[in-house]
Design a protein around this motif. Structure first.
Motif, PDB file in Angstrom:
ATOM      1  N   HIS A  40       0.797  -1.226   0.000  1.00  7.37           N
ATOM      2  CA  HIS A  40       0.000   0.000   0.000  1.00  7.37           C
ATOM      3  C   HIS A  40       0.832   1.279   0.000  1.00  7.37           C
ATOM      4  CE1 HIS A  40      -3.366  -2.619   0.528  1.00  7.37           C
ATOM      5  NE2 HIS A  40      -3.007  -2.985   1.745  1.00  7.37           N
ATOM      6  N   ALA A  41       1.913   1.310   0.775  1.00  5.43           N
ATOM      7  CA  ALA A  41       2.734   2.520   0.821  1.00  5.43           C
ATOM      8  C   ALA A  41       3.739   2.546  -0.328  1.00  5.43           C
ATOM      9  CB  ALA A  41       3.453   2.612   2.164  1.00  5.43           C
ATOM     10  N   ALA A  42       4.546   1.486  -0.449  1.00  2.00           N
ATOM     11  CA  ALA A  42       5.577   1.448  -1.486  1.00  2.00           C
ATOM     12  C   ALA A  42       5.013   1.098  -2.860  1.00  2.00           C
ATOM     13  CB  ALA A  42       6.653   0.433  -1.106  1.00  2.00           C
ATOM     14  N   GLU A  43       3.951   0.311  -2.884  1.00  2.00           N
ATOM     15  CA  GLU A  43       3.364  -0.164  -4.145  1.00  2.00           C
ATOM     16  C   GLU A  43       4.430  -0.807  -5.039  1.00  2.00           C
ATOM     17  OE1 GLU A  43      -0.368   2.723  -5.045  1.00  2.00           O
ATOM     18  OE2 GLU A  43       1.599   3.689  -5.221  1.00  2.00           O
TER      19      GLU A  43
ATOM     20  N   VAL B  61      14.856  -2.493  -4.283  1.00  2.00           N
ATOM     21  CA  VAL B  61      14.375  -2.256  -2.915  1.00  2.00           C
ATOM     22  C   VAL B  61      15.530  -2.406  -1.922  1.00  2.00           C
ATOM     23  CG1 VAL B  61      12.828  -3.091  -1.093  1.00  2.00           C
ATOM     24  CG2 VAL B  61      12.064  -3.113  -3.481  1.00  2.00           C
ATOM     25  N   ALA B  62      15.599  -1.494  -0.966  1.00  2.00           N
ATOM     26  CA  ALA B  62      16.527  -1.624   0.166  1.00  2.00           C
ATOM     27  C   ALA B  62      15.712  -1.627   1.449  1.00  2.00           C
ATOM     28  CB  ALA B  62      17.537  -0.481   0.183  1.00  2.00           C
TER      29      ALA B  62
ATOM     30  N   GLY C 220      24.055   1.235  -9.609  1.00  2.00           N
ATOM     31  CA  GLY C 220      24.638   2.022 -10.689  1.00  2.00           C
ATOM     32  C   GLY C 220      24.642   3.502 -10.431  1.00  2.00           C
ATOM     33  N   GLY C 221      24.704   3.889  -9.147  1.00  5.14           N
ATOM     34  CA  GLY C 221      24.784   5.294  -8.765  1.00  5.14           C
ATOM     35  C   GLY C 221      23.449   5.992  -8.606  1.00  5.14           C
ATOM     36  N   LYS C 222      22.358   5.302  -8.883  1.00  2.00           N
ATOM     37  CA  LYS C 222      21.053   5.958  -8.867  1.00  2.00           C
ATOM     38  C   LYS C 222      20.362   5.942  -7.504  1.00  2.00           C
ATOM     39  CE  LYS C 222      20.002   4.926 -13.716  1.00  2.00           C
ATOM     40  NZ  LYS C 222      19.038   4.248 -14.630  1.00  2.00           N
ATOM     41  N   GLY C 223      20.527   4.872  -6.772  1.00  2.00           N
ATOM     42  CA  GLY C 223      19.705   4.655  -5.584  1.00  2.00           C
ATOM     43  C   GLY C 223      18.557   3.717  -5.918  1.00  2.00           C
ATOM     44  N   VAL C 224      17.835   3.284  -4.913  1.00  2.00           N
ATOM     45  CA  VAL C 224      16.756   2.310  -5.122  1.00  2.00           C
ATOM     46  C   VAL C 224      15.425   2.990  -5.419  1.00  2.00           C
ATOM     47  CG1 VAL C 224      17.767   0.440  -3.764  1.00  2.00           C
ATOM     48  CG2 VAL C 224      16.427   2.205  -2.608  1.00  2.00           C
ATOM     49  N   ASP C 225      14.545   2.233  -6.038  1.00  2.00           N
ATOM     50  CA  ASP C 225      13.188   2.746  -6.251  1.00  2.00           C
ATOM     51  C   ASP C 225      12.471   2.926  -4.924  1.00  2.00           C
ATOM     52  OD1 ASP C 225      12.882   2.628  -9.252  1.00  2.00           O
ATOM     53  OD2 ASP C 225      13.405   0.533  -8.866  1.00  2.00           O
ATOM     54  N   ILE C 226      12.714   1.983  -4.005  1.00  2.00           N
ATOM     55  CA  ILE C 226      12.021   1.984  -2.717  1.00  2.00           C
ATOM     56  C   ILE C 226      13.017   1.640  -1.619  1.00  2.00           C
ATOM     57  CG2 ILE C 226      10.257   0.822  -1.316  1.00  2.00           C
ATOM     58  CD1 ILE C 226       9.032   0.158  -4.257  1.00  2.00           C
ATOM     59  N   ALA C 227      13.065   2.461  -0.586  1.00  2.00           N
ATOM     60  CA  ALA C 227      13.839   2.152   0.616  1.00  2.00           C
ATOM     61  C   ALA C 227      12.877   2.087   1.794  1.00  2.00           C
ATOM     62  CB  ALA C 227      14.922   3.195   0.871  1.00  2.00           C
ATOM     63  N   VAL C 228      13.095   1.102   2.669  1.00  2.00           N
ATOM     64  CA  VAL C 228      12.220   0.898   3.824  1.00  2.00           C
ATOM     65  C   VAL C 228      13.045   0.972   5.094  1.00  2.00           C
ATOM     66  CG1 VAL C 228      10.625  -0.693   4.966  1.00  2.00           C
ATOM     67  CG2 VAL C 228      10.705  -0.593   2.466  1.00  2.00           C
ATOM     68  N   GLU C 229      12.595   1.786   6.038  1.00  2.00           N
ATOM     69  CA  GLU C 229      13.267   1.917   7.335  1.00  2.00           C
ATOM     70  C   GLU C 229      12.457   1.162   8.372  1.00  2.00           C
ATOM     71  OE1 GLU C 229      14.714   3.212  11.141  1.00  2.00           O
ATOM     72  OE2 GLU C 229      12.661   3.257  10.406  1.00  2.00           O
TER      73      GLU C 229
ATOM     74  N   SER D 268      18.971   6.954   0.378  1.00  2.00           N
ATOM     75  CA  SER D 268      19.183   5.768  -0.464  1.00  2.00           C
ATOM     76  C   SER D 268      18.260   5.713  -1.668  1.00  2.00           C
ATOM     77  CB  SER D 268      18.981   4.501   0.377  1.00  2.00           C
ATOM     78  OG  SER D 268      19.895   4.441   1.443  1.00  2.00           O
ATOM     79  N   VAL D 269      17.304   6.627  -1.731  1.00  2.00           N
ATOM     80  CA  VAL D 269      16.256   6.566  -2.752  1.00  2.00           C
ATOM     81  C   VAL D 269      16.665   7.345  -3.999  1.00  2.00           C
ATOM     82  CG1 VAL D 269      13.874   7.227  -3.242  1.00  2.00           C
ATOM     83  CG2 VAL D 269      14.463   6.260  -1.031  1.00  2.00           C
ATOM     84  N   LYS D 270      16.362   6.804  -5.154  1.00  2.00           N
ATOM     85  CA  LYS D 270      16.625   7.475  -6.419  1.00  2.00           C
ATOM     86  C   LYS D 270      15.665   8.642  -6.616  1.00  2.00           C
ATOM     87  CE  LYS D 270      15.306   5.285 -10.174  1.00  2.00           C
ATOM     88  NZ  LYS D 270      15.065   4.201 -11.179  1.00  2.00           N
ATOM     89  N   ASP D 271      15.939   9.470  -7.588  1.00  2.00           N
ATOM     90  CA  ASP D 271      15.031  10.563  -7.926  1.00  2.00           C
ATOM     91  C   ASP D 271      13.652   9.995  -8.259  1.00  2.00           C
ATOM     92  OD1 ASP D 271      17.227  12.140  -7.633  1.00  2.00           O
ATOM     93  OD2 ASP D 271      17.434  12.666  -9.769  1.00  2.00           O
ATOM     94  N   GLY D 272      12.622  10.568  -7.635  1.00  2.00           N
ATOM     95  CA  GLY D 272      11.253  10.107  -7.856  1.00  2.00           C
ATOM     96  C   GLY D 272      10.887   8.856  -7.088  1.00  2.00           C
ATOM     97  N   GLY D 273      11.804   8.361  -6.248  1.00  2.00           N
ATOM     98  CA  GLY D 273      11.558   7.138  -5.494  1.00  2.00           C
ATOM     99  C   GLY D 273      10.804   7.363  -4.204  1.00  2.00           C
ATOM    100  N   LYS D 274      10.636   6.276  -3.444  1.00  2.00           N
ATOM    101  CA  LYS D 274       9.840   6.323  -2.220  1.00  2.00           C
ATOM    102  C   LYS D 274      10.670   5.856  -1.028  1.00  2.00           C
ATOM    103  CE  LYS D 274       5.556   5.248  -4.703  1.00  2.00           C
ATOM    104  NZ  LYS D 274       4.460   4.255  -4.882  1.00  2.00           N
ATOM    105  N   ALA D 275      10.636   6.645   0.032  1.00  2.00           N
ATOM    106  CA  ALA D 275      11.241   6.270   1.315  1.00  2.00           C
ATOM    107  C   ALA D 275      10.097   5.954   2.266  1.00  2.00           C
ATOM    108  CB  ALA D 275      12.107   7.395   1.866  1.00  2.00           C
TER     109      ALA D 275
END
Length: 426
Positions: free
Chosen positions: A238-241, A248-249, A310-319, A333-340
């Motif tokens: 629901h949150a990360a979709e 994912v991290a 590859g230097g971008k970061g992940v689509d989704i990072a979860v703490e 850790s999140v790429k541009d436009g990604g979700k933390a």
């Protein structure tokens, strides 16, 4: 399911009360309804344990004091509530936060909020649909967020935001009539409830917080479905979709964090990066689907995540820890436009900081997620476990009995539990 005359008689008895009340006069019906409410805090339940007319439960009295095992009157369910003979209860950091005084909660209380058990009684005037769905003897699993089913959010399917759950249970330690179901045996001292108060031989659960547990799934391991897996599923679905191919991290390899790995794998994530400070937990993370493991003590976690992607970061990072430091790691850790996605509870008043300009310019989304939606998600989680998509057996690393509840939380506090521990209350 229990089969035989005793179960049948109890069902007939409940149905009989309903049938009699509706065939009586209006005044008699109102009298019966009022009597069932007013007597609920003083009379005994029709169910008794093998020990007699009381049960045992683990009581939290005040912060940093040991749990004690106390005797309780048999709890009484009310309308649309179910009395459960508890079989197992998970050991969770959320309870530990309460016991350490890091999250305010009404005390004395019974903690424990991820349970499995057997239905032994329905509350008076319970909806017949609930009785048919959860007949006496049913095996069930309970979610820690117990939706009322009627509030603004529940009516829209957002059980995770249930108004009554937060206004009554989390704010006052009661169920949704403003009363606890737990009273000490002999003194009748009220003891409050963290969720259903699962660290006891019996517990009362609103029916909307339950789903059936098939015979193929064991009571002990399945207990974690109600919080560790339930929380992870809410975050990933629901949150990360999460979508197939997402990177994912997950930061923090406790019961919830390791469950996030399994859910991410089930959803088709590509790179799945586990972050922790203990090699033992990181090694176990690979069993749950992690493709990479990062020890945040030995190397910079953010730099390593960016290197892997590859230097971008992940689509989704979860703490999944609830610490300001890991909150910032997650964001970075999140790429541009990604979700933390933040799911770890912190000490009350803790603050996480982010770079505002980076948040705005790079369209990073910071999302909080507390849990799943019981009516929608819990049956899905049972199915994932039943089909083997979710590995329950390896997720539970240690078991304790009720008398060892204090030791279980001590071990959790010392970081001695890899994955999830469960207290068996057979």
């Amino acid at each position: 399911m229990v089969r035989g005359s005793s179960a049948a008689k109890r069902l007939v008895s409940v149905s009989g009360r309903l049938s009699w009340s509706w065939s009586s006069s209006c005044s008699e019906l109102l009298y019966l309804w009022g009597s069932s409410r007013s007597s609920s805090s003083s009379s005994s339940s029709s169910y008794t344990t093998t020990a007699g007319n009381y049960m045992r439960g683990a009581v939290f009295w005040e912060p940093n004091k040991p749990l004690t095992i106390e005797k309780f009157d048999i709890p009484q369910p009310k309308a649309n509530e179910v009395l459960i003979k508890t079989k197992a209860c998970g050991v969770c950091h959320s309870d530990l936060h309460v016991m350490k005084g890091e999250i305010p909660f009404t005390s004395p209380c019974v903690v424990g909020h991820e349970i499995t058990g057997e239905v032994v009684e329905h509350g008076p005037l319970t909806d017949t649909k609930i009785i048919r769905r959860f007949p006496i003897g049913s095996r069930v699993v309970g979610a820690f967020i117990m939706p009322c089913g009627n509030c603004h959010f529940c009516s829209k399917g957002h059980d995770d935001l249930c108004e009554d759950f937060f206004a009554f249970n989390r704010a006052k330690g009661t169920l949704y009539d403003g009363q606890t179901r737990l009273f000490l045996h002999g003194t009748r001292q009220p003891i409050f409830m963290y969720s259903m108060g699962g660290l006891a031989e019996l517990c009362v659960v609103p029916a909307h917080g339950l789903t059936l547990l098939p015979d193929s799934l064991p009571y002990t391991e399945s207990a974690i479905l109600g919080c560790a897996v339930f929380t992870a599923y809410g975050a990933m679905a629901h949150a990360a979709e999460v979508r197939p191919g997402d990177t994912v991290a997950v930061i923090g390899m406790g019961g919830v964090g390791s469950s996030c790995l399994q859910i991410a794998k089930a959803f088709g994530a590509s790179d799945i990066i586990a972050v922790d400070v203990k090699d033992e937990k990181l090694q176990k993370a690979k069993v749950f689907g992690a493709t990479h493991a990062v020890n945040a003590i030995k190397e910079d976690a953010v730099e390593k995540i960016r290197e892997i992607t590859g230097g971008k970061g992940v689509d989704i990072a979860v703490e999944a820890l609830g610490k300001p430091q890991t909150f910032l790691q997650c964001f970075k850790s999140v790429k541009d436009g990604g979700k933390a996605v933040m799911i770890g509870l912190a000490q009350a008043g803790a603050v996480g900081e982010v770079d505002i300009n980076h948040l705005v310019r790079r369209k990073v989304k910071v999302i909080g997620s507390y849990g799943g939606r019981a009516r929608e998600d819990l049956p899905k989680l049972v199915r994932l476990a039943e089909t083997g998509v979710f590995n329950l057996k390896d997720a539970v690393s240690r078991t304790y009995n009720l008398e060892e509840a204090g030791k279980a939380f001590q071990d959790l506090n010392q970081g001695a539990i890899v994955g999830r521990a469960v207290i068996e209350i057979m």
